[in-house]
Motif scaffolding. Structure first.
Motif, PDB file in Angstrom:
ATOM      1  N   SER A 319       0.754  -1.082   0.156  1.00 42.57           N
ATOM      2  CA  SER A 319       0.077   0.073  -0.054  1.00 42.57           C
ATOM      3  C   SER A 319       0.825   1.071   0.158  1.00 42.57           C
ATOM      4  O   SER A 319       0.898   2.238  -0.939  1.00 42.57           O
ATOM      5  CB  SER A 319      -0.633   0.104   1.228  1.00 42.57           C
ATOM      6  OG  SER A 319      -1.581   1.202   1.434  1.00 42.57           O
ATOM      7  N   VAL A 320       1.937   1.202   0.825  1.00 43.17           N
ATOM      8  CA  VAL A 320       2.936   2.375   0.870  1.00 43.17           C
ATOM      9  C   VAL A 320       3.658   2.574  -0.392  1.00 43.17           C
ATOM     10  O   VAL A 320       3.882   3.586  -0.989  1.00 43.17           O
ATOM     11  CB  VAL A 320       3.743   2.194   2.003  1.00 43.17           C
ATOM     12  CG1 VAL A 320       4.975   3.400   2.101  1.00 43.17           C
ATOM     13  CG2 VAL A 320       2.969   2.251   3.499  1.00 43.17           C
ATOM     14  N   MET A 321       3.870   1.570  -0.956  1.00 43.16           N
ATOM     15  CA  MET A 321       4.696   1.609  -2.227  1.00 43.16           C
ATOM     16  C   MET A 321       3.885   2.266  -3.258  1.00 43.16           C
ATOM     17  O   MET A 321       4.379   3.104  -4.174  1.00 43.16           O
ATOM     18  CB  MET A 321       4.979   0.165  -2.815  1.00 43.16           C
ATOM     19  CG  MET A 321       5.568   0.204  -4.184  1.00 43.16           C
ATOM     20  SD  MET A 321       5.687  -1.646  -4.877  1.00 43.16           S
ATOM     21  CE  MET A 321       6.211  -1.183  -6.535  1.00 43.16           C
ATOM     22  N   HIS A 322       2.777   2.075  -3.381  1.00 45.62           N
ATOM     23  CA  HIS A 322       1.518   2.296  -4.683  1.00 45.62           C
ATOM     24  C   HIS A 322       1.223   3.748  -4.211  1.00 45.62           C
ATOM     25  O   HIS A 322       0.825   4.569  -5.274  1.00 45.62           O
ATOM     26  CB  HIS A 322       0.536   1.549  -4.670  1.00 45.62           C
ATOM     27  CG  HIS A 322       0.838   0.140  -5.515  1.00 45.62           C
ATOM     28  ND1 HIS A 322       1.386  -0.884  -4.867  1.00 45.62           N
ATOM     29  CD2 HIS A 322       0.679   0.106  -6.697  1.00 45.62           C
ATOM     30  CE1 HIS A 322       1.484  -1.847  -5.759  1.00 45.62           C
ATOM     31  NE2 HIS A 322       1.160  -1.281  -6.962  1.00 45.62           N
ATOM     32  N   MET A 323       1.579   4.464  -3.118  1.00 47.85           N
ATOM     33  CA  MET A 323       1.533   5.815  -2.811  1.00 47.85           C
ATOM     34  C   MET A 323       2.464   6.744  -3.685  1.00 47.85           C
ATOM     35  O   MET A 323       2.228   7.622  -4.294  1.00 47.85           O
ATOM     36  CB  MET A 323       1.696   6.311  -1.331  1.00 47.85           C
ATOM     37  CG  MET A 323       0.604   5.698  -0.519  1.00 47.85           C
ATOM     38  SD  MET A 323      -0.885   6.071  -0.819  1.00 47.85           S
ATOM     39  CE  MET A 323      -1.796   5.111  -1.725  1.00 47.85           C
ATOM     40  N   GLY A 324       3.588   5.955  -4.074  1.00 49.27           N
ATOM     41  CA  GLY A 324       4.704   6.666  -4.786  1.00 49.27           C
ATOM     42  C   GLY A 324       4.083   6.981  -6.431  1.00 49.27           C
ATOM     43  O   GLY A 324       4.306   8.152  -6.929  1.00 49.27           O
TER      44      GLY A 324
END
Length: 529
Positions: A319-324
């Motif tokens: 989830s954090v990765m796709h915030m990028g």
């Protein structure tokens, strides 16, 4: 009809909060009545959001693109410039819909769960739901912030009481990070209020003021920096990301679904709806750093995600990765890039909520989140396996799912504005495919591990139940419908962004770039061809 729809918008916030108040008497009510009240509290906002979305295209809109307007003075308008001012525009409407859909799925999961002290559990989740509906319906920036805090507080309590292993340290870390982010963003919002000659917190009035009186460049630089890092911390922008995966791993499932799926969009929404339109010069100056930090989310956190063996931690890091990708879309400062970012906010909210829901279903059958102690579950739960693989592919951005349109549009805009960043951004898709497919194989394929075989000995492991299947279908349908018909949400986003002066020089379409034309007075070379 306009007045009726305005009333519905208010009720979408009030009904879950009223249901939460009734939950205070939950111990005196029979469990069936408690669940019915909670069900109404989650179903009503979802139904209202769907209705208002369906009516939005034909609704009467003001010059700023807002429909369903209603305003309540509350005695603070004259003294502080604060009022409860509600409405939806082309950017907030799809996110308001997202809050309703994910809230219904999370609420269904919670009502069907075996959580201890269920009335209190549902009470906190309903407060969270009411706050989330208020965040995306607020035109007044004060209440935009207020509703975020209202939705955020239950997160800490629910993790501390109903969370899993390491819940107290995770809740403490979340408290520190999110308090810091909230304070920085609040400071930035107050500076906007002061710099606008005390115009008030009304976002429409602020935009009119900025259009007539551009804020000094230095002031824009400083305020945008505060908002970027304040909102960025709330969204787990690299390197301020460590709180999120641990928090989600420790959180109860329904809370993780709502926080990661919806509440996490607060900071991104604030950048798109407030920071960039009011502070365009500041956005341009901070843009290079934002791109590098966004790539940090995609690459650094992507490789960390690959290293995870705990399923829930893997979903949290993913989830954090796709915030990028969403931050990259914002960094393009174009209609296409920011439009793609809003589409991806919507799609990511559905897909990550679905992944947390399915992870809980896997845990219910294996008794562990450690993927090394699983294997062979696909033979016993083929429908669960199908949902899991589909959700993983949606997260990767496979065509046919809503995530594809968000990522594809962002890549198109990124190629036009910052072509050098496309290759590392696309590499993130490969990273996502690696950990997604490996997780599916470890959980559902091959023979059961020795630990799983021993734990399941003498037990009957069934497929996904109706209580699990219905919220999964709700989220899955949202991903597929927008994946097959992206215009359902992209048209309103395009129209809203193309009316914003901050994006006028960079006119692109969020779904069909080749069909876009530049507004009058602008060079057509700025449109995609």
């Amino acid at each position: 009809m306009t007045d009726f729809n305005s009333l519905l918008l208010i009720l979408a916030i009030v009904i879950p909060l009223a249901a939460a108040v009734l939950m205070l008497f939950g111990q005196k009510l029979c469990p069936c009545v408690t669940k019915i009240i909670a069900g109404v509290g989650f179903l009503a906002p979802a139904a209202i959001a769907l209705w208002l979305w369906g009516q939005y295209a034909g609704a009467t809109q003001n010059a700023a693109g807002y429909a369903y307007l209603s305003q309540f003075d509350l005695g603070l308008k004259e003294t502080l410039g604060i009022s409860l001012y509600l409405g939806l525009n082309g950017i907030s409407a799809p996110l308001f819909l997202l809050a309703g859909i994910v809230g219904l799925a999370a609420g269904w999961q919670a009502i069907s769960s075996k959580a201890e002290r269920l009335p209190q559990y549902l009470l906190l989740l309903l407060v969270m739901q009411g706050g989330l509906m208020g965040v995306f319906a607020s035109i007044d920036i004060f209440f935009f912030y207020f509703f975020h805090e209202l939705a955020l507080i239950p997160t800490f309590i629910m993790i501390g009481i109903w969370g899993g292993a390491g819940r107290r340290s995770a809740a403490m870390e979340m408290t520190v990070y999110l308090t810091l982010g909230a304070m920085l963003s609040l400071l930035g919002l107050i500076y906007i209020y002061k710099a606008s000659d005390w115009t008030g917190f009304d976002l429409i009035a602020l935009r009119d003021y900025v259009a007539a009186n551009s804020l000094p460049d230095v002031l824009q630089h400083n305020i945008f920096g505060l908002l970027l890092f304040g909102f960025g911390i709330l969204v787990s922008l690299f390197p301020f990301h460590s709180w999120a995966p641990r928090g989600y791993a420790a959180a109860p499932t329904a809370n993780a679904m709502l926080h990661a799926g919806v509440l996490k969009k607060f900071g991104l929404y604030g950048l798109v709806q407030i920071a960039v339109p009011l502070l365009p010069v500041g956005a341009i100056e901070w843009n290079p750093l934002l791109i590098w930090l966004a790539l940090g989310n995609i690459l650094f956190i992507g490789f960390v995600t690959i290293a995870q063996r705990d399923l829930k931690l893997m979903v949290g890091y993913s989830s954090v990765m796709h915030m990028g990708y969403i931050f990259l879309g914002v960094a393009t400062l174009s209609v296409a890039g920011i439009g793609g970012a809003v589409i991806l906010m919507f799609a990511h909210g559905l897909s990550v909520a679905l992944m947390f829901l399915l992870s809980s279903a896997v845990y219910a059958r294996t008794g562990t989140y450690d993927m090394r102690d699983m294997g062979g579950l696909g033979m016993k739960a083929p429908i669960l396996a199908g949902f899991f693989v589909a959700a993983s592919m949606a997260s990767v951005g496979l065509p046919g799912f809503a995530n594809f349109w968000g990522e594809f549009t962002i890549f198109m805009a990124l190629w036009k504005e910052h072509a050098w960043a496309v290759a590392p951004a696309v590499a993130g898709i490969v990273i996502s495919a690696v950990y997604g497919l490996r997780a599916a194989a470890a959980i559902f394929m091959g023979p059961p591990s020795a630990a799983f075989a021993k734990a399941s000995e003498g037990k009957t492991i069934g497929d996904i139940t109706r209580a699990e299947r219905i919220p999964a279908i709700i989220l899955f349908l949202g991903l597929v419908l927008v994946g097959l018909w992206p215009r359902a949400i992209s048209n309103s986003i395009d129209e809203q962004l193309m009316s914003e002066p901050a994006y006028q020089p960079r006119v692109l379409s969020t779904v069909a770039p080749e069909a876009a034309t530049a507004p009058a007075g602008h060079d057509n070379q700025e449109s995609a061809s």
